[in-house]
Design a protein around this motif. Structure first.
Motif, PDB file in Angstrom:
ATOM      1  N   ARG A  34       0.804  -1.223   0.000  1.00 24.81           N
ATOM      2  CA  ARG A  34       0.000   0.000   0.000  1.00 24.81           C
ATOM      3  C   ARG A  34       0.833   1.267   0.000  1.00 24.81           C
ATOM      4  N   VAL A  35       2.109   1.153   0.367  1.00 25.59           N
ATOM      5  CA  VAL A  35       2.933   2.353   0.487  1.00 25.59           C
ATOM      6  C   VAL A  35       3.229   2.908  -0.906  1.00 25.59           C
ATOM      7  N   THR A  36       3.460   4.202  -0.976  1.00 31.13           N
ATOM      8  CA  THR A  36       3.713   4.828  -2.267  1.00 31.13           C
ATOM      9  C   THR A  36       5.065   4.391  -2.820  1.00 31.13           C
ATOM     10  N   LEU A  37       5.147   4.330  -4.132  1.00 31.68           N
ATOM     11  CA  LEU A  37       6.411   3.980  -4.779  1.00 31.68           C
ATOM     12  C   LEU A  37       7.470   5.026  -4.476  1.00 31.68           C
ATOM     13  N   ALA A  38       7.047   6.262  -4.274  1.00 31.68           N
ATOM     14  CA  ALA A  38       7.998   7.329  -3.948  1.00 31.68           C
ATOM     15  C   ALA A  38       8.696   7.031  -2.621  1.00 31.68           C
ATOM     16  N   TYR A  39       7.971   6.497  -1.657  1.00 30.00           N
ATOM     17  CA  TYR A  39       8.587   6.171  -0.365  1.00 30.00           C
ATOM     18  C   TYR A  39       9.601   5.047  -0.530  1.00 30.00           C
ATOM     19  N   LEU A  40       9.230   3.998  -1.277  1.00 25.22           N
ATOM     20  CA  LEU A  40      10.154   2.889  -1.487  1.00 25.22           C
ATOM     21  C   LEU A  40      11.379   3.332  -2.277  1.00 25.22           C
ATOM     22  N   ASP A  41      11.162   4.179  -3.280  1.00 25.12           N
ATOM     23  CA  ASP A  41      12.295   4.677  -4.072  1.00 25.12           C
ATOM     24  C   ASP A  41      13.228   5.530  -3.230  1.00 25.12           C
ATOM     25  N   GLY A  42      12.682   6.200  -2.234  1.00 25.19           N
ATOM     26  CA  GLY A  42      13.484   7.108  -1.426  1.00 25.19           C
ATOM     27  C   GLY A  42      14.053   6.485  -0.173  1.00 25.19           C
ATOM     28  N   SER A  43      13.950   5.151  -0.033  1.00 22.19           N
ATOM     29  CA  SER A  43      14.438   4.477   1.169  1.00 22.19           C
ATOM     30  C   SER A  43      15.444   3.399   0.785  1.00 22.19           C
ATOM     31  N   SER A  44      16.370   3.168   1.673  1.00 21.05           N
ATOM     32  CA  SER A  44      17.344   2.106   1.468  1.00 21.05           C
ATOM     33  C   SER A  44      16.660   0.753   1.633  1.00 21.05           C
ATOM     34  N   ARG A  45      16.856  -0.144   0.674  1.00 24.15           N
ATOM     35  CA  ARG A  45      16.266  -1.476   0.783  1.00 24.15           C
ATOM     36  C   ARG A  45      16.760  -2.191   2.036  1.00 24.15           C
ATOM     37  N   GLY A  46      18.075  -2.067   2.273  1.00 23.33           N
ATOM     38  CA  GLY A  46      18.636  -2.733   3.438  1.00 23.33           C
ATOM     39  C   GLY A  46      18.028  -2.229   4.731  1.00 23.33           C
ATOM     40  N   ASP A  47      17.779  -0.907   4.804  1.00 24.61           N
ATOM     41  CA  ASP A  47      17.192  -0.349   6.016  1.00 24.61           C
ATOM     42  C   ASP A  47      15.758  -0.838   6.189  1.00 24.61           C
ATOM     43  N   LEU A  48      14.990  -0.908   5.097  1.00 26.94           N
ATOM     44  CA  LEU A  48      13.623  -1.425   5.184  1.00 26.94           C
ATOM     45  C   LEU A  48      13.625  -2.894   5.595  1.00 26.94           C
ATOM     46  N   LEU A  49      14.547  -3.682   5.019  1.00 25.42           N
ATOM     47  CA  LEU A  49      14.651  -5.088   5.404  1.00 25.42           C
ATOM     48  C   LEU A  49      15.017  -5.225   6.878  1.00 25.42           C
ATOM     49  N   SER A  50      15.873  -4.330   7.351  1.00 24.36           N
ATOM     50  CA  SER A  50      16.270  -4.377   8.760  1.00 24.36           C
ATOM     51  C   SER A  50      15.070  -4.102   9.661  1.00 24.36           C
ATOM     52  N   ARG A  51      14.180  -3.216   9.238  1.00 21.48           N
ATOM     53  CA  ARG A  51      12.993  -2.932  10.047  1.00 21.48           C
ATOM     54  C   ARG A  51      12.070  -4.143  10.104  1.00 21.48           C
ATOM     55  N   VAL A  52      11.944  -4.834   8.968  1.00 24.66           N
ATOM     56  CA  VAL A  52      11.042  -5.982   8.900  1.00 24.66           C
ATOM     57  C   VAL A  52      11.612  -7.178   9.655  1.00 24.66           C
ATOM     58  N   THR A  53      12.940  -7.313   9.673  1.00 23.27           N
ATOM     59  CA  THR A  53      13.566  -8.489  10.288  1.00 23.27           C
ATOM     60  C   THR A  53      14.157  -8.150  11.653  1.00 23.27           C
ATOM     61  N   ASN A  54      15.274  -7.416  11.658  1.00 20.20           N
ATOM     62  CA  ASN A  54      15.993  -7.160  12.909  1.00 20.20           C
ATOM     63  C   ASN A  54      15.132  -6.432  13.942  1.00 20.20           C
ATOM     64  N   ASP A  55      14.438  -5.386  13.496  1.00 20.97           N
ATOM     65  CA  ASP A  55      13.681  -4.577  14.456  1.00 20.97           C
ATOM     66  C   ASP A  55      12.490  -5.334  15.028  1.00 20.97           C
ATOM     67  N   ILE A  56      11.773  -6.063  14.190  1.00 18.56           N
ATOM     68  CA  ILE A  56      10.631  -6.828  14.710  1.00 18.56           C
ATOM     69  C   ILE A  56      11.124  -7.956  15.612  1.00 18.56           C
ATOM     70  N   ASP A  57      12.248  -8.587  15.239  1.00 12.99           N
ATOM     71  CA  ASP A  57      12.824  -9.602  16.128  1.00 12.99           C
ATOM     72  C   ASP A  57      13.194  -8.999  17.478  1.00 12.99           C
ATOM     73  N   ASN A  58      13.761  -7.803  17.453  1.00 11.91           N
ATOM     74  CA  ASN A  58      14.128  -7.156  18.718  1.00 11.91           C
ATOM     75  C   ASN A  58      12.896  -6.806  19.541  1.00 11.91           C
ATOM     76  N   ILE A  59      11.810  -6.407  18.860  1.00  8.83           N
ATOM     77  CA  ILE A  59      10.565  -6.101  19.570  1.00  8.83           C
ATOM     78  C   ILE A  59      10.027  -7.348  20.267  1.00  8.83           C
ATOM     79  N   THR A  60       9.977  -8.476  19.545  1.00  6.70           N
ATOM     80  CA  THR A  60       9.452  -9.714  20.140  1.00  6.70           C
ATOM     81  C   THR A  60      10.342 -10.194  21.294  1.00  6.70           C
ATOM     82  N   GLN A  61      11.661 -10.067  21.132  1.00  7.78           N
ATOM     83  CA  GLN A  61      12.561 -10.462  22.214  1.00  7.78           C
ATOM     84  C   GLN A  61      12.367  -9.571  23.433  1.00  7.78           C
ATOM     85  N   THR A  62      12.194  -8.272  23.182  1.00  8.32           N
ATOM     86  CA  THR A  62      11.971  -7.344  24.294  1.00  8.32           C
ATOM     87  C   THR A  62      10.678  -7.679  25.022  1.00  8.32           C
ATOM     88  N   LEU A  63       9.609  -7.924  24.276  1.00  3.12           N
ATOM     89  CA  LEU A  63       8.337  -8.276  24.900  1.00  3.12           C
ATOM     90  C   LEU A  63       8.459  -9.573  25.687  1.00  3.12           C
TER      91      LEU A  63
END
Length: 654
Positions: free
Chosen positions: A159-188
């Motif tokens: 649903r996100v705009t293509l402009a947002y994806l074009d303007g973001s680092s793929r690696g950083d987005l992947l890190s949010r989906v993987t590393n950050d969510i993993d850290n959230i679940t571990q913290t909880l």
């Protein structure tokens, strides 16, 4: 080298700790039934743990009194013993004996001791079992929450705009989906059960301490202000380092992702050292911020242990005095010391969890930032928008059989910097339209607007006479097939990659599409044929063969409208013949848009559209445009001056 573009700073909202944690807690709402059970089980487990030291103190009293009884002559009453001690000037001992349950000469009541110890063991075993069940349920709650979070992030990507994806680092987005969510679940997982247990234990222990001795309880509470001061200091110091840690982790992911996807270019230009330096810088930042965050958070426990030991010394001295004065029994002092030691443990746990929660909040903010990113506009216009905007049906059809038409279209990626202005273009059904022009002319942008990857600023685009704003994006895109210069194949077999073009495609349909596009023979020459395994870059087969696979996939989809975006620019001349033949079959009977720079894909087009600065400056056939001596002629002559048709790209490529 990193591609961060217009992506937002991941630490932008790190100051809103309370808001982030409240939002994270709301994510647990679907699990409220299990959470209520966890709260009940945790309360039962804590109640048992709180009651056990007091009962164990009774066992100590039984043993101590039994030893004292065995040393006293039988037949002497407690009152006589106390009176004798006072007569001998031993008033302190007399006061201590007065608080005891004595039966001189009787010895230790082993039956009562066994029952008391058995009760303590049963309580501890029951508390452990209940705690295990609560922990198991908490794992289910946390993992379900992580699952929902990943699913919503995946849905958000659509649903996100293509402009947002074009303007973001793929690696950083992947890190949010993987590393950050993993850290959230571990913290909880690491904090929620401990948080409930610590808070309940804290109040339970405090209540028991006041019950046993309010004076010693007040003495114990002296450490709380110091614990709060230490905890606040550590949290304040650790907070920015946890934010920097997860930001740097995203940067590392971005560098690694770019290094892998651009490995060939990196090697070709000898940029390995440059990437190594970029990685070293990002990795060093992760190391430094992680060390600082862990340094401050790990300092919490030793400091709390120090406070606990100081409290222990004070309680031991004061408790000994109260036993000697007869105002407390030895068992009560033992129980109180246990409570005081356990009382500081939840304080230490809560203090150490503060740093852990800071880390989880930093990751949660990054995930929430993505979930809050701008989304595509409504799929279909409302009646009110339709009344105020362009008409539902193309007013310029007038009996024409137009597949696509652009009407006075304006568009800009950045407000105030137009890319396309006042564009009008009519494409009859079944015609092949070639779009040419210099870099930045707006050729690919034209296709992106047709697919509704971006929304136009004004004007209207019609497909089959219907305004695209009145079509759902899925309905619109289901009519369109694309073959791009950059081939995309996912990890899987060739059969799976081809079948991707049509939901529910049979093996026979896939093979028929492969034969129609001249790729069947190539596939069967591979060791495993259609079951040959490919990675996401199509490793093991050439660029031309990958391109033929994407053409076969588009053929299987059987689209009404076909878009070929420089589909032959990355293959050699011999392979181009195969690709061109396959594309001719694919284009047959379909409305086609061809963005290309080789004359072999331009000359036979029904219509050639020449774009400059976002405008259509010429339209016509190859012969008509040459005769017009305009922009197309200049591009054509630039190709001739280059000497070979292969060099046309210098003049015509996008």
């Amino acid at each position: 080298m990193s591609h961060h573009g217009r992506g937002a700073d991941p630490t932008r909202k790190t100051k809103d700790f309370k808001g982030t944690m409240l939002r994270l807690i709301l994510w647990l709402k679907p699990e409220r039934l299990r959470l209520n059970l966890i709260l009940l089980f945790t309360a039962l487990a804590v109640a048992g743990s709180v009651a056990a030291p007091k009962i164990l103190g009774n066992a100590t009293n039984i043993v101590f009194e039994g030893i004292f009884n065995s040393k006293m002559p039988a037949g002497v009453t407690k009152a006589q013993l106390i009176a004798g001690l006072k007569a001998q000037g031993k008033g302190d001992i007399a006061s201590m004996v007065e608080a005891m349950n004595l039966n001189p000469g009787a010895g230790t009541d082993w039956n009562a001791l066994a029952k008391t110890l058995g009760l303590v063991v049963a309580i501890y075993v029951a508390s452990s079992v209940i705690s295990f069940i609560a922990g198991l349920m908490m794992r289910i709650v946390v993992q379900n929450t992580g699952y929902r979070m990943r699913r919503q992030v995946q849905d958000k990507i659509d649903r996100v705009t293509l402009a947002y994806l074009d303007g973001s680092s793929r690696g950083d987005l992947l890190s949010r989906v993987t590393n950050d969510i993993d850290n959230i679940t571990q913290t909880l997982m690491q904090t929620m059960t401990q948080l409930l247990t610590s808070i309940l234990t804290l109040f339970g222990m405090l209540g028991m301490m006041f019950w046993i001795s309010w004076q010693l309880a007040l003495l114990t509470l002296i450490i709380i202000p110091f614990a709060m001061i230490i905890g606040g200091f550590v949290v304040k110091k650790a907070k920015p380092h946890f934010s920097a840690q997860w930001k740097a982790t995203g940067q590392v992911s971005g560098v690694v992702e770019e290094a892998f996807t651009g490995q060939e270019v990196t090697t070709l230009y000898g940029l390995q050292e440059q990437f190594a330096q970029n990685f070293e810088a990002a990795n060093s930042q992760v190391q430094q911020s992680t060390f600082k965050a862990q340094f401050f958070s790990s300092a919490m426990m030793p400091l709390m242990v120090l406070l606990s030991n100081l409290a222990y010394v004070m309680i031991a001295v004061a408790g000994g005095y109260k036993v000697a004065s007869g105002t407390m029994t030895l068992g009560d002092v033992q129980a109180f010391i246990q409570y005081s030691r356990q009382f500081t443990q939840p304080l230490s746990t809560l203090a150490s969890m503060a740093s852990m929660l800071q880390s989880g909040a930093a990751s949660a903010e990054r995930v929430f930032e993505f979930l809050d990113a701008e989304e595509l506009s409504d799929d279909v216009r409302t009646e009110q928008d339709r009344a105020a905007g362009a008409p539902h049906e193309d007013p310029a059809q007038d009996g024409k059989d137009l597949a696509v038409s652009f009407r006075d279209v304006d568009f800009s990626y950045v407000p105030g910097k137009p890319i396309i202005t006042d564009l009008t273009l009519e494409v009859p059904r079944g015609h092949t339209v070639a779009i040419v022009g210099p870099t930045g002319a707006g050729k690919t942008t034209l296709v992106n607007l047709l697919m509704r990857f971006y929304e136009i600023d004004s004007g209207a685009i019609y497909v089959d006479g219907i305004n695209t704003l009145d079509l759902k994006r899925d309905d619109l895109r289901s009519r369109i097939g694309m073959v791009l210069q950059d081939t995309w194949l996912f990890t899987g077999s060739i059969m799976e990659n081809l079948a991707f073009g049509k939901v529910g495609a049979t093996e026979e349909e896939v093979i028929a599409a492969a034969k129609a596009t001249n790729v069947d023979r190539i596939i069967r020459s591979l060791p495993d044929g259609y079951q040959t395994h490919l990675d996401e870059s199509g490793g093991g087969i050439s660029n031309g063969e990958r391109q033929l696979l994407t053409i076969a996939r588009a053929f299987l989809a059987d689209p009404q409208i076909l878009i070929l975006d420089e589909a032959t620019s990355s293959v050699d001349t011999r392979t181009e013949v195969l690709v061109q033949h396959a594309m001719n079959k694919l284009r047959s009977g379909r409305t086609s848009f061809v963005i290309a720079h080789r004359l072999s894909t331009i000359r036979d087009a029904d219509l050639i559209v020449v774009m400059e600065n976002g405008n259509v400056v010429e339209q016509g056939t190859h012969r008509e445009l040459l005769a017009a001596n305009g922009a197309y002629r200049r591009l054509h002559d630039a190709q001739l001056n280059a000497g070979t048709e292969a060099d046309t790209g210098e003049a015509l490529m996008d």
